[in-house]
Write an enzyme that holds these catalytic residues in place. Structure first.
Site, PDB file in Angstrom:
ATOM      1  CG  ASP A 130     -21.699   3.240 -23.426  1.00  0.00           C
ATOM      2  OD1 ASP A 130     -22.271   4.344 -23.605  1.00  0.00           O
ATOM      3  OD2 ASP A 130     -22.205   2.157 -23.766  1.00  0.00           O
ATOM      4  CE  LYS A 180      -7.388 -11.661 -22.888  1.00  0.00           C
ATOM      5  NZ  LYS A 180      -8.642 -11.407 -23.648  1.00  0.00           N
TER       6      LYS A 180
END
Length: 245
Positions: free
Chosen positions: A82, A50
């Protein structure tokens, strides 16, 4: 597949399907050099890593290419949140980098989630973040959410599933209710996994690797217990032993 409720049989099954393939090591380090050193140390043990905000902000897209070039799979954990168009364009960019997993915040709403799904390419597994493992009910109240953590996780997961999300990120404590409501319709990826010998740190809703596997997590994200260990390979071995192989 073992009979339902047969924990020993289930762990045997996990061993047969290679428990190490369920582990994603979080590269919680600040530089490309440190990240690649860790990938090299774990070569042959772990194939999935990750890349989160710290490393990506410090090194940019090149760190994704560098980790991918080792033959490893990449989970890009940017928790995108967003306006729908901006998130869609970011998902497109991640697709060009060739990552295997990418996170968005489900609290961005259904329009944002659908925009992300429509923009993905290259079979990216798009994961929706529910409630961060560092959050508590007090944290939720601070932002105007007065439900229990479990209820908020399930609400956001349903929002994601209805919009077409591939999987969710939640604490190990929510695995069982998620499986109850969604069965195998989604992948469940869990941070907040702490071996019996490791401190919880800033995680609040944690479980051990074995408990998480028994609860039917698809992937376990483990960072500091490995990255902060004097011998990361030994740490992974201890975790695999704890799971039961």
């Amino acid at each position: 597949m073992p009979a339902k409720g047969d924990v020993t049989g289930f762990l045997d099954f996990v061993g047969m399907t290679k428990a190490a393939e369920k582990i994603i090591v979080a590269l919680d380090v600040p530089t490309k050099t440190e990240a690649l050193e860790l990938v090299e140390k774990l070569r042959g043990q772990i194939s999935f890593f990750k890349i989160g905000l710290q490393l990506y902000t410090g090194e940019g897209p090149e760190i994704v290419r560098a980790v991918s070039s080792t033959g490893s799979k990449v989970f890009l954990d940017l928790k995108l949140h967003d306006i729908p168009n901006t998130v869609a364009r970011a998902v497109e960019s991640a697709g060009r980098l060739g990552v295997q997993m990418l996170t968005i915040h489900l609290s961005g709403g259904s329009e944002m989630i659908r925009a992300a799904i429509e923009a993905r390419a290259n079979n990216i597994l798009l994961l929706g973040v529910t409630v961060l493992t560092s959050s508590t009910e007090e944290t939720l109240r601070e932002i105007g959410v007065h439900d229990k953590v479990d209820d908020q996780v399930l609400r956001l997961a349903k929002l994601g599933v209805d919009a077409g999300i591939d999987g969710v990120v939640a604490s190990p404590h929510e695995i069982k209710p998620l499986r109850r409501d969604f069965d195998n319709k989604i992948k469940i990826v869990v941070p907040g996994v702490r071996p019996t010998w490791s401190a919880a740190g800033d995680q609040r809703r944690t479980m051990t690797p074995r408990e998480s596997i028994e609860a039917r997590a698809d992937y376990l994200v483990i960072g500091r217990p490995v990255t902060a260990h004097p011998d990361p390979r030994k740490a992974v071995e201890k975790i695999l032993d704890e799971i039961g192989r």
